[in-house]
Design an enzyme around this catalytic site. Sequence first.
Site, mmCIF file in Angstrom:
data_model
loop_
_atom_site.group_PDB
_atom_site.id
_atom_site.type_symbol
_atom_site.label_atom_id
_atom_site.label_comp_id
_atom_site.label_asym_id
_atom_site.label_seq_id
_atom_site.Cartn_x
_atom_site.Cartn_y
_atom_site.Cartn_z
ATOM 1 N N LYS A 127 0.587 -1.207 0.004
ATOM 2 C CA LYS A 127 0.118 0.033 0.075
ATOM 3 C C LYS A 127 1.004 1.176 0.036
ATOM 4 O O LYS A 127 0.457 2.263 -0.663
ATOM 5 C CB LYS A 127 -0.952 0.023 1.108
ATOM 6 C CG LYS A 127 -2.196 -1.019 1.065
ATOM 7 C CD LYS A 127 -3.214 -0.368 0.066
ATOM 8 C CE LYS A 127 -4.335 -1.559 -0.043
ATOM 9 N NZ LYS A 127 -5.333 -1.165 -1.128
ATOM 10 N N LYS A 207 -2.105 -11.421 -9.102
ATOM 11 C CA LYS A 207 -3.072 -11.769 -8.499
ATOM 12 C C LYS A 207 -4.362 -10.983 -8.949
ATOM 13 O O LYS A 207 -4.295 -9.727 -9.186
ATOM 14 C CB LYS A 207 -2.914 -11.657 -6.784
ATOM 15 C CG LYS A 207 -3.974 -12.031 -6.156
ATOM 16 C CD LYS A 207 -3.949 -11.393 -4.601
ATOM 17 C CE LYS A 207 -4.457 -10.045 -4.650
ATOM 18 N NZ LYS A 207 -4.677 -9.438 -3.366
ATOM 19 N N LYS A 210 -9.494 -6.153 -7.968
ATOM 20 C CA LYS A 210 -10.265 -5.100 -8.370
ATOM 21 C C LYS A 210 -9.326 -3.869 -8.790
ATOM 22 O O LYS A 210 -9.561 -3.184 -9.524
ATOM 23 C CB LYS A 210 -11.391 -4.503 -7.618
ATOM 24 C CG LYS A 210 -12.409 -3.918 -8.134
ATOM 25 C CD LYS A 210 -13.453 -4.991 -8.709
ATOM 26 C CE LYS A 210 -14.957 -4.621 -8.705
ATOM 27 N NZ LYS A 210 -15.558 -5.937 -9.137
HETATM 28 P P1 TYM Z 1 -10.290 -9.051 0.090
HETATM 29 O O1 TYM Z 1 -11.599 -8.396 0.096
HETATM 30 O O2 TYM Z 1 -9.001 -8.537 -0.514
HETATM 31 O O3 TYM Z 1 -10.577 -10.502 -0.267
HETATM 32 C C1 TYM Z 1 -11.515 -11.178 -0.063
HETATM 33 C C2 TYM Z 1 -11.444 -12.646 -0.127
HETATM 34 O O4 TYM Z 1 -10.971 -13.338 -1.374
HETATM 35 C C3 TYM Z 1 -9.707 -13.719 -1.507
HETATM 36 N N1 TYM Z 1 -9.111 -13.435 -2.721
HETATM 37 C C4 TYM Z 1 -8.537 -14.150 -3.571
HETATM 38 N N2 TYM Z 1 -8.381 -15.179 -3.439
HETATM 39 C C5 TYM Z 1 -7.507 -16.011 -4.564
HETATM 40 N N3 TYM Z 1 -7.199 -15.131 -5.599
HETATM 41 C C6 TYM Z 1 -7.427 -13.961 -5.797
HETATM 42 N N4 TYM Z 1 -7.141 -13.428 -6.950
HETATM 43 C C7 TYM Z 1 -8.091 -13.400 -4.664
HETATM 44 N N5 TYM Z 1 -8.704 -12.214 -4.428
HETATM 45 C C8 TYM Z 1 -9.237 -11.898 -3.257
HETATM 46 C C9 TYM Z 1 -9.022 -13.133 -0.391
HETATM 47 O O5 TYM Z 1 -8.051 -13.904 -0.112
HETATM 48 C C10 TYM Z 1 -10.086 -13.097 0.743
HETATM 49 O O6 TYM Z 1 -9.946 -14.096 1.272
HETATM 50 N N6 TYM Z 1 -8.124 -8.531 4.587
HETATM 51 C C11 TYM Z 1 -9.134 -8.968 3.934
HETATM 52 C C12 TYM Z 1 -10.544 -8.892 4.742
HETATM 53 C C13 TYM Z 1 -10.627 -9.218 6.045
HETATM 54 C C14 TYM Z 1 -10.790 -10.450 6.636
HETATM 55 C C15 TYM Z 1 -10.946 -10.445 8.305
HETATM 56 C C16 TYM Z 1 -10.485 -11.595 6.125
HETATM 57 C C17 TYM Z 1 -10.944 -8.297 7.116
HETATM 58 N N7 TYM Z 1 -11.069 -8.933 8.225
HETATM 59 C C18 TYM Z 1 -10.951 -11.432 9.020
HETATM 60 C C19 TYM Z 1 -10.436 -12.864 7.040
HETATM 61 C C20 TYM Z 1 -10.522 -12.845 8.302
HETATM 62 C C21 TYM Z 1 -9.083 -8.524 2.607
HETATM 63 O O7 TYM Z 1 -8.686 -7.436 2.143
HETATM 64 O O8 TYM Z 1 -9.886 -9.429 1.802
#
Ligand code: TYM
Length: 338
Positions: A127, A207, A210
């Site tokens: 970031k 990866k 969005k």
């Molecule tokens: P976020 O919103 O980026 O993604 C949500 C979930 O989707 C998975 N993901 C992917 N998996 C495989 N390949 C990809 N290209 C891909 N893009 C997204 C992410 O691994 C995730 O599981 N920090 C977290 C949100 C969060 C969270 C939590 C997760 C906040 N509190 C507590 C677990 C437990 C996030 O930004 O995910």
Amino acid sequence: MTTATAPDPVRAPAATAPRTFSGIQPSGVAHLGNDLGAIRNYVKLQDEYDAIYCIVDYHALTSTHDPDVLRARTGDMAASLLALGLDPDKCTLFVQSHRPEHTELAWLLATVTPVSWLERTPTYKEKRESQPDDINHGLLTYPVLQAADIIIYKATLVPVGRDQAAHLELSREIVRAFNNRYGETFPEPRAVFTDAPTVLGTDGVRKMSKSLGNTIDVLSEPDVIRKQVMSMVTDTQRILRTDPGRPEVCSVCQLQRFFGPDFEELWDGERTARTGCVDMKRVLADRIVRHYAPARERYLELQANPKLVDEVLSAGANRLAPLAADTIAEVRQKMGLR
Ligand code: TYM
């Protein structure tokens, strides 16, 4: 679930089933990486576990600063999750800011978390590169809030994609630090991965995300999906149609594994150059469009009925109130707050 209905507001989460928790940012409509990497496991686990899923709008504020955009994206993500199979009668779906106890616990956990742990987090470093003019304090504290999300419900299993592994490790370290200082309070949560823990984007290198603009938006119009799939980068060493392909390094071929049992035959066609990359992309696009057609229909129904989505979300937050209150009371007492 065919059509979402508002859940029974008085149903309490099963007290005995082990608990699973995951969070997802309100980044708009869910994409293929979200579904294959995480949401598929959310859906699977809701049958066996006391499953809690959260749309993490507090986290999103570290990068999204337009209130209307945030509000709209939160609704879009909720509708996506319900359309992709979360059933409000089997799991609890809610919006993070509707349970503000998460932020109180995050503060309390921050006092056991060395800054050096946060500074070395890979997402914080990323970031700092991607939004150098907006390195707000929330970006640094982000993993502490993530730990609070999980442990406020004492969840032990966390379905996530591989990109969240470092955050999960940090959550475990924070739990250990808290338990060491104040006595055994929280269980150490562990990550659960799908068989597609990292889905690459249409650029074939990074990866799917969005913010990188390389997504396949599985709940969009078929034409949008087809265009995105046709833009995918394949095996860069396959120049001529007659060159043999290498399915092991081609992300189109890799994705075929999730959309039909005959992927080995398709791979064979590539290896022997009987089929070309364009043929392979057409097959994949057709399969993705077909696979997600029922979910897309549900998504459109839910978009037309935002009241229903709001009811699901507020019932979810209400259902969790006693659990969150219990943990906060226990932690306050253990930490010496009167
Ligand atoms: P976020 O919103 O980026 O993604 C949500 C979930 O989707 C998975 N993901 C992917 N998996 C495989 N390949 C990809 N290209 C891909 N893009 C997204 C992410 O691994 C995730 O599981 N920090 C977290 C949100 C969060 C969270 C939590 C997760 C906040 N509190 C507590 C677990 C437990 C996030 O930004 O995910």
